[in-house]
Design a protein around this motif. Structure first.
Motif, PDB file in Angstrom:
ATOM      1  N   ILE A  19     -21.798 -34.252 -14.889  1.00  0.00           N
ATOM      2  CA  ILE A  19     -22.299 -32.895 -14.652  1.00  0.00           C
ATOM      3  C   ILE A  19     -21.919 -32.019 -15.843  1.00  0.00           C
ATOM      4  N   ASP A  20     -22.543 -30.839 -15.929  1.00  0.00           N
ATOM      5  CA  ASP A  20     -22.245 -29.872 -16.989  1.00  0.00           C
ATOM      6  C   ASP A  20     -21.522 -28.682 -16.375  1.00  0.00           C
ATOM      7  N   VAL A  21     -20.466 -28.243 -17.027  1.00  0.00           N
ATOM      8  CA  VAL A  21     -19.708 -27.081 -16.541  1.00  0.00           C
ATOM      9  C   VAL A  21     -19.402 -26.148 -17.707  1.00  0.00           C
ATOM     10  N   THR A  22     -19.814 -24.900 -17.586  1.00  0.00           N
ATOM     11  CA  THR A  22     -19.448 -23.868 -18.565  1.00  0.00           C
ATOM     12  C   THR A  22     -18.612 -22.797 -17.870  1.00  0.00           C
ATOM     13  N   LEU A  23     -17.471 -22.493 -18.445  1.00  0.00           N
ATOM     14  CA  LEU A  23     -16.623 -21.411 -17.953  1.00  0.00           C
ATOM     15  C   LEU A  23     -16.858 -20.169 -18.808  1.00  0.00           C
ATOM     16  N   ILE A  24     -16.994 -19.017 -18.184  1.00  0.00           N
ATOM     17  CA  ILE A  24     -17.103 -17.747 -18.893  1.00  0.00           C
ATOM     18  C   ILE A  24     -15.891 -16.902 -18.501  1.00  0.00           C
ATOM     19  N   ILE A  25     -15.108 -16.493 -19.493  1.00  0.00           N
ATOM     20  CA  ILE A  25     -13.889 -15.735 -19.211  1.00  0.00           C
ATOM     21  C   ILE A  25     -13.974 -14.355 -19.854  1.00  0.00           C
ATOM     22  N   ASP A  26     -13.855 -13.328 -19.033  1.00  0.00           N
ATOM     23  CA  ASP A  26     -14.038 -11.934 -19.443  1.00  0.00           C
ATOM     24  C   ASP A  26     -12.711 -11.183 -19.336  1.00  0.00           C
ATOM     25  N   ASN A  27     -12.745  -9.921 -19.763  1.00  0.00           N
ATOM     26  CA  ASN A  27     -11.594  -9.004 -19.641  1.00  0.00           C
ATOM     27  C   ASN A  27     -10.354  -9.512 -20.368  1.00  0.00           C
ATOM     28  N   LEU A  28     -10.545 -10.030 -21.565  1.00  0.00           N
ATOM     29  CA  LEU A  28      -9.404 -10.534 -22.318  1.00  0.00           C
ATOM     30  C   LEU A  28      -8.433  -9.425 -22.691  1.00  0.00           C
ATOM     31  N   ASP A  29      -8.946  -8.202 -22.852  1.00  0.00           N
ATOM     32  CA  ASP A  29      -8.088  -7.092 -23.261  1.00  0.00           C
ATOM     33  C   ASP A  29      -7.290  -6.512 -22.098  1.00  0.00           C
ATOM     34  N   GLU A  30      -7.503  -7.019 -20.884  1.00  0.00           N
ATOM     35  CA  GLU A  30      -6.795  -6.481 -19.718  1.00  0.00           C
ATOM     36  C   GLU A  30      -5.454  -7.167 -19.468  1.00  0.00           C
ATOM     37  N   ILE A  31      -5.143  -8.218 -20.241  1.00  0.00           N
ATOM     38  CA  ILE A  31      -3.861  -8.891 -20.090  1.00  0.00           C
ATOM     39  C   ILE A  31      -2.745  -7.941 -20.516  1.00  0.00           C
ATOM     40  N   LYS A  32      -1.711  -7.846 -19.709  1.00  0.00           N
ATOM     41  CA  LYS A  32      -0.611  -6.926 -19.991  1.00  0.00           C
ATOM     42  C   LYS A  32       0.444  -7.610 -20.859  1.00  0.00           C
ATOM     43  N   MET A  33       0.680  -7.033 -22.019  1.00  0.00           N
ATOM     44  CA  MET A  33       1.694  -7.532 -22.936  1.00  0.00           C
ATOM     45  C   MET A  33       2.600  -6.372 -23.348  1.00  0.00           C
ATOM     46  N   ASP A  34       3.708  -6.709 -24.002  1.00  0.00           N
ATOM     47  CA  ASP A  34       4.664  -5.682 -24.400  1.00  0.00           C
ATOM     48  C   ASP A  34       4.073  -4.710 -25.406  1.00  0.00           C
ATOM     49  N   ASP A  35       3.250  -5.229 -26.319  1.00  0.00           N
ATOM     50  CA  ASP A  35       2.683  -4.390 -27.366  1.00  0.00           C
ATOM     51  C   ASP A  35       1.415  -5.032 -27.904  1.00  0.00           C
ATOM     52  N   LYS A  68     -18.554 -34.718 -24.453  1.00  0.00           N
ATOM     53  CA  LYS A  68     -18.995 -35.347 -23.211  1.00  0.00           C
ATOM     54  C   LYS A  68     -20.318 -34.773 -22.715  1.00  0.00           C
ATOM     55  N   SER A  69     -20.536 -33.485 -23.023  1.00  0.00           N
ATOM     56  CA  SER A  69     -21.725 -32.789 -22.527  1.00  0.00           C
ATOM     57  C   SER A  69     -22.031 -31.613 -23.447  1.00  0.00           C
ATOM     58  N   ASP A  70     -23.240 -31.589 -23.996  1.00  0.00           N
ATOM     59  CA  ASP A  70     -23.618 -30.516 -24.928  1.00  0.00           C
ATOM     60  C   ASP A  70     -23.562 -29.136 -24.285  1.00  0.00           C
ATOM     61  N   LYS A  71     -23.727 -29.079 -22.974  1.00  0.00           N
ATOM     62  CA  LYS A  71     -23.796 -27.785 -22.284  1.00  0.00           C
ATOM     63  C   LYS A  71     -22.435 -27.306 -21.783  1.00  0.00           C
ATOM     64  N   SER A  72     -21.442 -28.161 -21.812  1.00  0.00           N
ATOM     65  CA  SER A  72     -20.139 -27.810 -21.252  1.00  0.00           C
ATOM     66  C   SER A  72     -19.244 -27.184 -22.310  1.00  0.00           C
ATOM     67  N   LYS A  73     -18.750 -25.999 -22.003  1.00  0.00           N
ATOM     68  CA  LYS A  73     -17.848 -25.310 -22.921  1.00  0.00           C
ATOM     69  C   LYS A  73     -17.212 -24.135 -22.188  1.00  0.00           C
ATOM     70  N   CYS A  74     -16.270 -23.516 -22.841  1.00  0.00           N
ATOM     71  CA  CYS A  74     -15.644 -22.298 -22.324  1.00  0.00           C
ATOM     72  C   CYS A  74     -16.034 -21.148 -23.235  1.00  0.00           C
ATOM     73  N   ILE A  75     -16.596 -20.084 -22.664  1.00  0.00           N
ATOM     74  CA  ILE A  75     -17.056 -18.915 -23.417  1.00  0.00           C
ATOM     75  C   ILE A  75     -16.088 -17.756 -23.200  1.00  0.00           C
ATOM     76  N   LEU A  76     -15.692 -17.115 -24.286  1.00  0.00           N
ATOM     77  CA  LEU A  76     -14.779 -15.970 -24.224  1.00  0.00           C
ATOM     78  C   LEU A  76     -15.509 -14.691 -24.616  1.00  0.00           C
ATOM     79  N   LEU A  77     -15.272 -13.613 -23.877  1.00  0.00           N
ATOM     80  CA  LEU A  77     -15.833 -12.304 -24.200  1.00  0.00           C
ATOM     81  C   LEU A  77     -14.721 -11.442 -24.799  1.00  0.00           C
ATOM     82  N   ILE A  78     -14.902 -11.048 -26.071  1.00  0.00           N
ATOM     83  CA  ILE A  78     -13.831 -10.350 -26.789  1.00  0.00           C
ATOM     84  C   ILE A  78     -14.374  -9.088 -27.452  1.00  0.00           C
ATOM     85  N   ARG A  79     -13.650  -8.003 -27.337  1.00  0.00           N
ATOM     86  CA  ARG A  79     -14.029  -6.769 -28.023  1.00  0.00           C
ATOM     87  C   ARG A  79     -13.928  -6.952 -29.527  1.00  0.00           C
ATOM     88  N   SER A  80     -14.878  -6.398 -30.259  1.00  0.00           N
ATOM     89  CA  SER A  80     -14.911  -6.564 -31.717  1.00  0.00           C
ATOM     90  C   SER A  80     -13.721  -5.899 -32.398  1.00  0.00           C
TER      91      SER A  80
END
Length: 496
Positions: A205-221, A246-258
């Motif tokens: 099967i093909d599986v693509t993960l899309i992960i958003d809100n990368l800037d919402e992770i809380k860090m010290d600075d 394994k699959s041309d369509k399977s990947k993880c996509i990240l959404l990042i502010r420029s």
């Protein structure tokens, strides 16, 4: 219309493209959701989630709310494979999903065999996951589980067993116990098993993960956040190399502010090639016509009477937006564009403000824009504060905007505002570096450059040219030209 005609969707289909970047409001999430809607069918699973879930996962695994930077990269790898595992479990495929349309008997046999192999891996994944994270009303609260095994030995034939002891007085057997300590595997010890199962499943099967809100992770600075995200990009790149094999369509996509990506290269020289090869960047103002077509298309689709569908984007523009009586604008729409940062969200926000104030009108006029300007300006300032929070503390943001507000001029020279800052430095103690701050304001489009020129030597009037970072001004503030405050924030900052 939003993404197919500018080729952004087709770019994202490239198996090597896994980053969607752009400023806030450029439509990263909508492009990702569009990708999910088009492709989430058959044997293709597209799952959308937000990165803040990683903090909860870390807490569950490590009993700590704060991600340790020394193991963050390893945990990121675990987290991505864990997301694959969860997505596979929650989207179980049926036998019929493996059949092509109008299958022959041979096709059915081949498809059934593929399904059987898939379901075997699926069951193995589900069984493993249920062992690690049991379902039910109870949860594991101790890392160590103590298990006592009681063994009774018969004396005959068991004399050599050291765990059995003979009671000399009775000649009988004495029950002995052996303690075994079963220690739960930590997340790192599960990575290889997760990886093996995920890659095996992706052969069917093909599986693509899309992960958003990368800037919402809380860090010290900011430095900690940027370092964390650089590691994440590199981890995802390595994982994608395996999954796409394994699959041309399977990947993880990240959404990042420029603006976050802009901080990457100054901290890691190795990431530039990954960014160049993998990035789908949303910049609507490289061609102003794209923005215009998008908004006119949205207007035509929003018209419940369908009366607009017969008109071209240019016709809709002149029907809905009042024509200007001066040379500055063609229509009221052009003023809206001028009061934006070149993002679809800005234009839609301004139009929504007008609609809220004038719900029954059939045309947007310059008078409506004027009376709605303060409401719009306040919304934009809130957006600006949100963007600035990636780099500055709340106190530094307030000091920076107060500096512009208190200076009060819409156009000025670089040295003039530096002098004003130096003379009132006690009011802006949270601004750590005024030169760096002005450069950052330029990168965000909050300030720009302007210059006056005559069209010809004989011309009596001057023409003002504006340079903005998001349009045509490059990356560096020109200190020799005039500095201009962006039109959209002037009302909210009470700048004339």
């Amino acid at each position: 219309m939003f993404y197919t005609q500018n080729n952004k969707y087709s770019e994202l289909l490239d198996k090597y493209k896994f980053i969607i970047s752009g400023r806030k409001g450029t439509g990263k999430t909508i492009l990702a959701k569009y990708y999910q809607k088009i492709n989430n069918n058959g044997l293709f699973i597209v799952d959308y989630s937000k990165l803040e879930k990683i903090s909860l996962n870390y807490y569950i695994e490590m009993y700590s709310p704060k991600i340790d930077k020394d193991i963050s990269k390893l945990f990121q790898e675990y987290y991505i494979y864990n997301q694959y595992i969860i997505t596979i479990i929650n989207n179980k495929k049926k036998c019929k999903d493996f059949y092509p349309e109008r299958p022959t008997f041979i096709n059915k046999c081949k498809s059934y065999l593929r399904y059987k192999k898939y379901i075997s891996i699926y069951n193995e994944i589900k069984e493993l996951y249920s062992k690690i994270y049991p379902n039910g009303a109870f949860k594991e609260t101790d890392i160590k589980i103590m298990k006592k095994i009681i063994e009774s030995d018969i004396i005959s034939g068991k004399i050599g067993n050291e765990r059995s002891k003979i009671d000399a007085s009775t000649g009988g057997t004495k029950e002995s116990s052996t303690e075994k300590t079963i220690i739960k595997k930590n997340f790192a010890e599960n990575i290889d098993q997760f990886k093996k199962l995920v890659l095996s499943c992706l052969e069917y099967i093909d599986v693509t993960l899309i992960i958003d809100n990368l800037d919402e992770i809380k860090m010290d600075d900011t430095n900690s956040l940027v370092s964390f995200l650089i590691d994440l990009v590199m981890v995802v790149n390595d994982i994608n190399i395996l999954t796409t094999s394994k699959s041309d369509k399977s990947k993880c996509i990240l959404l990042i502010r420029s603006d976050i990506i802009d901080l990457f290269n100054s901290r890691n020289s190795n990431i530039n090639k990954i960014l160049v090869d993998s990035n789908v960047e949303l910049e609507w103002f490289k061609s102003g016509s794209e923005l215009e077509k998008m908004i006119m298309y949205k207007i035509s689709k929003s018209d419940i009477t369908n009366s607009m569908i017969q008109y071209s984007p240019k016709d809709i523009k002149h029907i809905i937006f009042e024509k200007s009586s001066n040379d500055l604008y063609d229509t009221a729409f052009d003023k809206i564009v001028r009061f934006s940062f070149g993002r679809p969200r800005d234009l839609i926000t301004y139009i929504d403000c007008v609609i809220k104030n004038y719900p029954n009108e059939k045309q947007i006029t310059f008078r409506m824009l004027k009376t709605s300007e303060l409401m719009y300006s306040q919304k934009i300032v809130n957006e600006v504060k949100n963007e600035m929070s990636i780099r500055y503390s709340p106190e530094e943001i307030e000091n920076t905007l107060s500096l512009l507000r208190n200076y009060g001029k819409s156009v000025f020279k670089y040295n003039e505002i530096i002098d004003f800052y130096d003379n009132h430095i006690d009011l802006y103690e949270n601004i750590t570096d005024i030169n760096d701050t002005l450069q950052y304001l330029y990168q965000l489009g909050i300030i720009g450059n302007s210059r006056k020129e005559k069209k010809s030597k004989k011309a009596k009037k001057y023409v003002i040219y504006y340079n903005w970072s998001y349009r045509n001004g490059g990356d560096i503030l020109n200190k020799d030209w005039d500095i201009v405050i962006h039109f959209s924030i002037r009302k909210a900052l009470n700048i004339i």
